[in-house]
Write an enzyme that holds these catalytic residues in place. Structure first.
Site, PDB file in Angstrom:
ATOM      1  N   CYS A 152       1.026  -0.892   0.198  1.00 47.20           N
ATOM      2  CA  CYS A 152       0.093  -0.052   0.158  1.00 47.20           C
ATOM      3  C   CYS A 152       0.707   0.873  -0.268  1.00 47.20           C
ATOM      4  O   CYS A 152       1.291   1.456   0.568  1.00 47.20           O
ATOM      5  CB  CYS A 152      -1.168   0.469   1.246  1.00 47.20           C
ATOM      6  SG  CYS A 152      -1.751  -1.537   1.327  1.00 47.20           S
TER       7      CYS A 152
ATOM      8  N   ARG B  96       5.334  -0.576  -6.214  1.00 44.02           N
ATOM      9  CA  ARG B  96       4.957  -1.307  -5.165  1.00 44.02           C
ATOM     10  C   ARG B  96       3.918  -2.923  -4.493  1.00 44.02           C
ATOM     11  O   ARG B  96       3.920  -3.450  -3.978  1.00 44.02           O
ATOM     12  CB  ARG B  96       4.824  -0.562  -3.605  1.00 44.02           C
ATOM     13  CG  ARG B  96       5.917   0.466  -3.154  1.00 44.02           C
ATOM     14  CD  ARG B  96       6.150   1.513  -2.469  1.00 44.02           C
ATOM     15  NE  ARG B  96       7.076   1.700  -1.253  1.00 44.02           N
ATOM     16  CZ  ARG B  96       8.111   1.576  -0.835  1.00 44.02           C
ATOM     17  NH1 ARG B  96       7.265   0.305   0.246  1.00 44.02           N
ATOM     18  NH2 ARG B  96       9.122   1.744  -0.433  1.00 44.02           N
TER      19      ARG B  96
ATOM     20  N   TRP C 277      -3.406  -2.646  -1.441  1.00 43.32           N
ATOM     21  CA  TRP C 277      -3.018  -4.230  -1.805  1.00 43.32           C
ATOM     22  C   TRP C 277      -3.543  -4.642  -0.299  1.00 43.32           C
ATOM     23  O   TRP C 277      -3.222  -4.748   0.376  1.00 43.32           O
ATOM     24  CB  TRP C 277      -1.010  -4.178  -1.815  1.00 43.32           C
ATOM     25  CG  TRP C 277      -0.589  -5.720  -1.937  1.00 43.32           C
ATOM     26  CD1 TRP C 277      -0.866  -5.826  -3.147  1.00 43.32           C
ATOM     27  CD2 TRP C 277      -0.260  -6.619  -1.058  1.00 43.32           C
ATOM     28  NE1 TRP C 277       0.051  -7.347  -3.809  1.00 43.32           N
ATOM     29  CE2 TRP C 277      -0.208  -8.225  -2.754  1.00 43.32           C
ATOM     30  CE3 TRP C 277      -0.423  -7.535  -0.078  1.00 43.32           C
ATOM     31  CZ2 TRP C 277       0.769  -8.618  -1.347  1.00 43.32           C
ATOM     32  CZ3 TRP C 277      -0.250  -8.468   0.183  1.00 43.32           C
ATOM     33  CH2 TRP C 277       0.451  -9.667  -0.617  1.00 43.32           C
TER      34      TRP C 277
ATOM     35  N   ASN D  35      -1.553   1.838   5.779  1.00 40.25           N
ATOM     36  CA  ASN D  35      -0.829   0.764   5.941  1.00 40.25           C
ATOM     37  C   ASN D  35      -0.559  -0.046   7.243  1.00 40.25           C
ATOM     38  O   ASN D  35      -0.911   0.765   7.962  1.00 40.25           O
ATOM     39  CB  ASN D  35       0.523   1.460   4.994  1.00 40.25           C
ATOM     40  CG  ASN D  35       0.239   2.253   3.820  1.00 40.25           C
ATOM     41  OD1 ASN D  35      -1.153   1.635   2.740  1.00 40.25           O
ATOM     42  ND2 ASN D  35       1.256   2.929   3.239  1.00 40.25           N
ATOM     43  N   GLY D  36      -1.173  -1.439   6.612  1.00 39.30           N
ATOM     44  CA  GLY D  36      -0.933  -2.011   7.635  1.00 39.30           C
ATOM     45  C   GLY D  36      -1.914  -2.867   8.180  1.00 39.30           C
ATOM     46  O   GLY D  36      -3.011  -3.357   7.456  1.00 39.30           O
TER      47      GLY D  36
ATOM     48  N   GLU E   8      18.867 -17.564  -7.408  1.00 33.30           N
ATOM     49  CA  GLU E   8      17.918 -16.254  -8.034  1.00 33.30           C
ATOM     50  C   GLU E   8      18.241 -16.094  -9.824  1.00 33.30           C
ATOM     51  O   GLU E   8      17.152 -15.611  -9.877  1.00 33.30           O
ATOM     52  CB  GLU E   8      19.824 -15.577  -7.899  1.00 33.30           C
ATOM     53  CG  GLU E   8      19.503 -14.112  -8.614  1.00 33.30           C
ATOM     54  CD  GLU E   8      17.986 -12.606  -7.689  1.00 33.30           C
ATOM     55  OE1 GLU E   8      17.296 -13.026  -6.486  1.00 33.30           O
ATOM     56  OE2 GLU E   8      17.624 -12.240  -8.038  1.00 33.30           O
TER      57      GLU E   8
ATOM     58  N   LYS F  98      13.944 -14.742 -11.362  1.00 32.73           N
ATOM     59  CA  LYS F  98      13.792 -13.393 -11.543  1.00 32.73           C
ATOM     60  C   LYS F  98      12.989 -14.085 -12.598  1.00 32.73           C
ATOM     61  O   LYS F  98      12.080 -13.875 -13.424  1.00 32.73           O
ATOM     62  CB  LYS F  98      15.195 -13.307 -12.481  1.00 32.73           C
ATOM     63  CG  LYS F  98      16.444 -12.454 -10.971  1.00 32.73           C
ATOM     64  CD  LYS F  98      15.951 -11.256 -11.070  1.00 32.73           C
ATOM     65  CE  LYS F  98      14.826 -10.850  -9.815  1.00 32.73           C
ATOM     66  NZ  LYS F  98      15.024 -11.164  -8.270  1.00 32.73           N
TER      67      LYS F  98
ATOM     68  N   GLU G  45       9.277 -14.943 -11.523  1.00 38.67           N
ATOM     69  CA  GLU G  45       8.916 -13.788 -11.113  1.00 38.67           C
ATOM     70  C   GLU G  45       8.023 -12.309 -12.189  1.00 38.67           C
ATOM     71  O   GLU G  45       7.519 -11.841 -12.344  1.00 38.67           O
ATOM     72  CB  GLU G  45       9.724 -12.842 -10.218  1.00 38.67           C
ATOM     73  CG  GLU G  45       9.824 -13.013  -9.160  1.00 38.67           C
ATOM     74  CD  GLU G  45      10.758 -11.944  -8.018  1.00 38.67           C
ATOM     75  OE1 GLU G  45      11.615 -11.793  -8.876  1.00 38.67           O
ATOM     76  OE2 GLU G  45      10.488 -12.281  -7.585  1.00 38.67           O
TER      77      GLU G  45
ATOM     78  N   HIS H  19      19.825 -36.309  -8.389  1.00 36.10           N
ATOM     79  CA  HIS H  19      19.191 -36.745  -7.465  1.00 36.10           C
ATOM     80  C   HIS H  19      17.523 -36.484  -7.375  1.00 36.10           C
ATOM     81  O   HIS H  19      16.408 -37.405  -6.641  1.00 36.10           O
ATOM     82  CB  HIS H  19      19.419 -36.076  -6.104  1.00 36.10           C
ATOM     83  CG  HIS H  19      21.222 -36.606  -5.558  1.00 36.10           C
ATOM     84  ND1 HIS H  19      21.215 -37.892  -4.959  1.00 36.10           N
ATOM     85  CD2 HIS H  19      22.314 -36.089  -5.632  1.00 36.10           C
ATOM     86  CE1 HIS H  19      22.803 -37.964  -5.060  1.00 36.10           C
ATOM     87  NE2 HIS H  19      23.705 -36.840  -5.725  1.00 36.10           N
TER      88      HIS H  19
ATOM     89  N   LYS I 292       6.411  -4.973  -4.253  1.00 36.23           N
ATOM     90  CA  LYS I 292       8.475  -4.381  -4.351  1.00 36.23           C
ATOM     91  C   LYS I 292       8.745  -4.982  -2.663  1.00 36.23           C
ATOM     92  O   LYS I 292       9.157  -5.548  -2.725  1.00 36.23           O
ATOM     93  CB  LYS I 292       8.218  -3.613  -4.502  1.00 36.23           C
ATOM     94  CG  LYS I 292       9.560  -2.827  -4.840  1.00 36.23           C
ATOM     95  CD  LYS I 292      10.624  -3.680  -5.352  1.00 36.23           C
ATOM     96  CE  LYS I 292      12.406  -3.495  -5.136  1.00 36.23           C
ATOM     97  NZ  LYS I 292      12.600  -4.245  -5.910  1.00 36.23           N
TER      98      LYS I 292
HETATM   99  O1  M6R Z   1      13.303  -5.664   0.644  1.00 36.77           O
HETATM  100  P1  M6R Z   1      13.847  -7.056   0.634  1.00 36.77           P
HETATM  101  O2  M6R Z   1      15.002  -7.215   0.264  1.00 36.77           O
HETATM  102  O3  M6R Z   1      13.544  -7.742   2.342  1.00 36.77           O
HETATM  103  O4  M6R Z   1      12.511  -7.629   0.128  1.00 36.77           O
HETATM  104  C1  M6R Z   1      13.167  -9.054  -0.063  1.00 36.77           C
HETATM  105  C2  M6R Z   1      12.353 -10.505  -0.833  1.00 36.77           C
HETATM  106  O5  M6R Z   1      10.777  -9.886  -0.506  1.00 36.77           O
HETATM  107  C3  M6R Z   1      12.523  -9.731  -2.464  1.00 36.77           C
HETATM  108  O6  M6R Z   1      13.134 -10.123  -3.266  1.00 36.77           O
HETATM  109  C4  M6R Z   1      11.676 -10.110  -2.997  1.00 36.77           C
HETATM  110  O7  M6R Z   1      11.995 -11.683  -3.705  1.00 36.77           O
HETATM  111  C5  M6R Z   1      11.827  -9.572  -4.645  1.00 36.77           C
HETATM  112  N1  M6R Z   1      11.046  -9.507  -5.554  1.00 36.77           N
HETATM  113  C6  M6R Z   1      12.747 -10.779  -6.015  1.00 36.77           C
HETATM  114  O8  M6R Z   1      12.792  -9.992  -7.006  1.00 36.77           O
END
Ligand code: M6R
Length: 612
Positions: free
Chosen positions: A2, A27, A75, A101-102, A485, A489, A492, A508, A607
């Site tokens: 949010c 975000r 959100w 927010n929260g 990683e 990527k 996502e 395995h 985000k």
């Molecule tokens: O802000 P942070 O590094 O704590 O966020 C952690 C994850 O939410 C963040 O890395 C998320 O996995 C990303 N979308 C990865 O690209």
């Protein structure tokens, strides 16, 4: 997640509020709303919309104007994204408006209490309960009513409140959800993110937990919830407008990938001591007692989520190999709910780009409760995690807007390497070894640049594989976390199923998946385990798998056994993830673009994940 923006002054604020919301679009959100108050006619206007801010803009009539306003992107947590659940929420008597927010955790009991006194609820949100709780306490003083209501609340909040009976002020308050006040001339602002106010001002006051601010056009008064007056200092926003604009790139993610030679340099600036073959980190050296706990620790936990968790895994390899300290990497969400063994010599490091991730914050609190020294590695200056930790190091990578983290990852790996070298040099690492690594660090930005210059090759490969349904990413040692990683990527932003594995682990189980439709990405650079990776590639080829290798310049053997090869320069082992991850970031990006997806705002993702 949010976003909140607020304005009070003499000018028309509709554009400012909408633009402020747009700045936090990245975000993640699913609905948006705005409340505008026009002083000269004492009229107010509430507009809400499900979907993108552009839809909200379409619903705002062209002659809507006003000089006080609060706005929100939501959100969904409590109740689906729809009109009645969107913010701003209004109290039953129509007098008080709230953006929030929260999460209010005790909303069920508060709701029951309010229902008994005659309140009715029209949405499924916890926010509507809070705005009515404020009405419940309202006896002509909105500041007092907000304070009283917040004392009843369990949970987290960043809120903005407007009261029709007192239209000369806005109230802001925070507990665990970021909020700042922007200082203007004859006007003031509040926002959950500095980028929302940067066009108007770079002077801000960051609110802390359990603080409330009474904001008029000419003044801001800060207090605690217990009514203690606070003297707060004004800080400068640490980035510029160009840092939060696309600057000619199609997407923020692409901009951020291409920025990495600079962001890596920024993360190392002033921290390399080549002549001494070591590094220094101000944020740790300024707290010698805390830093000594890390240097002399007999166990380090690194807690993080997502991409930050992947950099933590690389940190584990580094710290164990060079600093000789046992390290355990934990998902922050798991750490919090199991019973980790914290001894007097255990140190916890929390890694977070945003510094606001709820799971990581909760893990930090749990570690502190158990008596651990907690250090932070964060990108966002002044974030909740940077405040909650005993000391720490900033990445200085600048604002990361693309939801898929890229430049923060490489900067996290840099910072972990800097910490490792400093500790190792204080212990047993020789000047010669330290000097060699620091020298490699210095040329790293140029090596990253050379990979980026080759992006056309990766774009071509992306075109060929954009219709694949599954991908396997394999790497060993320092490059096993890079395989994870790379897969994250791709998942996502392109919504293609992808798995990352240690290359040897493939036989395995995942080997059963391999056929002529399965692209397998190998990180196969010339390091100490190169020969083993070659064997793994041959195992895939023997089963008709399609192999795309990330390999070292000059390696000709790999050309013979791979279907596609992306060549990169060599560096020393612990820094290699910074080079191997770049082609994987680009590959994910180009595949997602090829598939026509909105790379910067992938579906369902936020985000910064500020709910547990
Ligand atoms: O802000 P942070 O590094 O704590 O966020 C952690 C994850 O939410 C963040 O890395 C998320 O996995 C990303 N979308 C990865 O690209």
């Amino acid at each position: 997640m949010c976003g909140i923006v607020g304005y009070i002054g003499n000018k028309d604020c509709v554009r400012f509020l909408v633009d402020g919301l747009k700045r936090v679009e990245y975000r993640g959100y699913d609905s948006a709303g705005i409340l505008i108050y026009r002083k000269n006619t004492a009229e107010h206007f509430l507009v809400k919309n499900v979907g993108k801010i552009i839809e909200l803009e379409k619903s705002i009539s062209s002659n809507l104007s006003g000089n006080i306003g609060i706005a929100h992107t939501r959100w969904a947590t409590h109740g689906e994204p729809n009109h009645k659940n969107s913010h701003p929420h209004v109290s039953n008597d129509g007098n008080i408006f709230l953006v929030h927010n929260g999460i209010i955790e005790n909303y069920t009991s508060l709701k029951k209490k309010l229902e008994k006194t005659g309140f009715t609820f029209y949405s499924e949100t916890d926010t509507e309960i809070l705005v009515n709780l404020i009405q419940h306490y309202y006896k002509g003083d909105i500041e007092k009513a907000v304070k009283e209501a917040l004392l009843d609340v369990k949970g987290t909040y960043g809120i903005g409140v407007f009261c029709l009976n007192e239209p000369d002020k806005l109230i802001a308050a925070r507990l665990g959800s970021p909020l700042l006040i922007g200082i203007g001339k004859n006007e003031n602002y509040f926002a959950s993110d500095p980028s929302s106010v940067l066009k108007k001002t770079s002077e801000v006051v960051y609110m802390q937990d359990r603080e409330i601010a009474v904001i008029t056009k000419d003044s801001v008064v800060h207090k605690t919830l217990d009514d203690e007056l606070l003297e707060k200092s004004i800080e400068k926003i640490s980035f510029e407008l160009t840092d939060i604009e696309k600057s000619g790139y199609d997407h923020f993610m692409l901009k951020e990938i291409f920025e990495q030679p600079k962001t890596i340099t920024d993360s190392m600036r002033g921290r390399l001591l080549l002549e001494e073959g070591t590094t220094k980190l101000g944020g740790l050296n300024e707290h010698p007692e805390i830093y000594n706990s890390l240097i002399n620790a007999d166990k380090i936990y690194i807690v993080a989520c997502g991409t930050s968790w992947h950099s933590a895994l690389i940190g584990e390899y580094m710290l164990e190999e060079y600093a000789k300290i046992p390290v355990e990497v934990e998902y922050a969400s798991e750490f919090r709910y199991r019973d980790p063994i914290i001894t007097p010599k255990t140190v916890v490091i929390a890694i977070s780009q945003s510094g606001e991730t709820a799971d990581t914050l909760a893990a930090i609190k749990e570690a502190k409760r158990k008596g651990a020294v907690v250090l932070g590695i964060c990108n966002v200056v002044g974030s909740s995690i940077s405040k909650e930790t005993d000391a720490g190091v900033y990445l200085h990578a600048g604002p990361e807007i693309g939801v898929a983290s890229t430049k923060a990852f490489t900067s996290q790996v840099i910072v972990l390497a800097l910490i490792t070298i400093d500790i190792a040099r204080r212990k047993h690492l020789s000047f010669r070894q330290g000097y060699k690594i620091v020298k490699e660090l210095k040329i790293l930005p140029a090596l990253v640049e050379s990979i980026l210059e080759n992006s056309a090759v990766i774009k071509e490969i992306a075109k060929k594989f954009s219709s694949a349904k599954n991908f396997l990413y394999l790497g060993r040692g320092y490059n096993f976390p890079v395989a994870l990683e790379g897969a994250l990527k791709l998942k996502e932003i392109s919504y293609i199923h992808a798995e990352g594995y240690p290359a040897a682990e493939m036989k395995h189980g995942p080997i059963a998946l391999i056929d002529e439709n399965m692209p397998v990405i190998f990180i196969a650079i010339k390091d100490t385990i190169y020969d083993k990776v070659i064997t793994n590639i041959k195992e895939v080829k023997a089963r008709n798998g399609v192999v795309i290798s990330i390999a070292s310049y000059g390696d000709e053997e790999i050309d013979l056994i791979s279907d596609y090869v992306i060549k990169i320069p060599d560096t020393t082992n612990l820094l290699s993830p910074i080079l191997t991850v770049i082609p994987l970031q680009l590959l994910a990006y180009y595949i997602a673009v090829e598939k026509g997806y909105n790379v910067d705002m992938p579906r369902n993702l936020a985000k910064s994940v500020t709910v547990e």
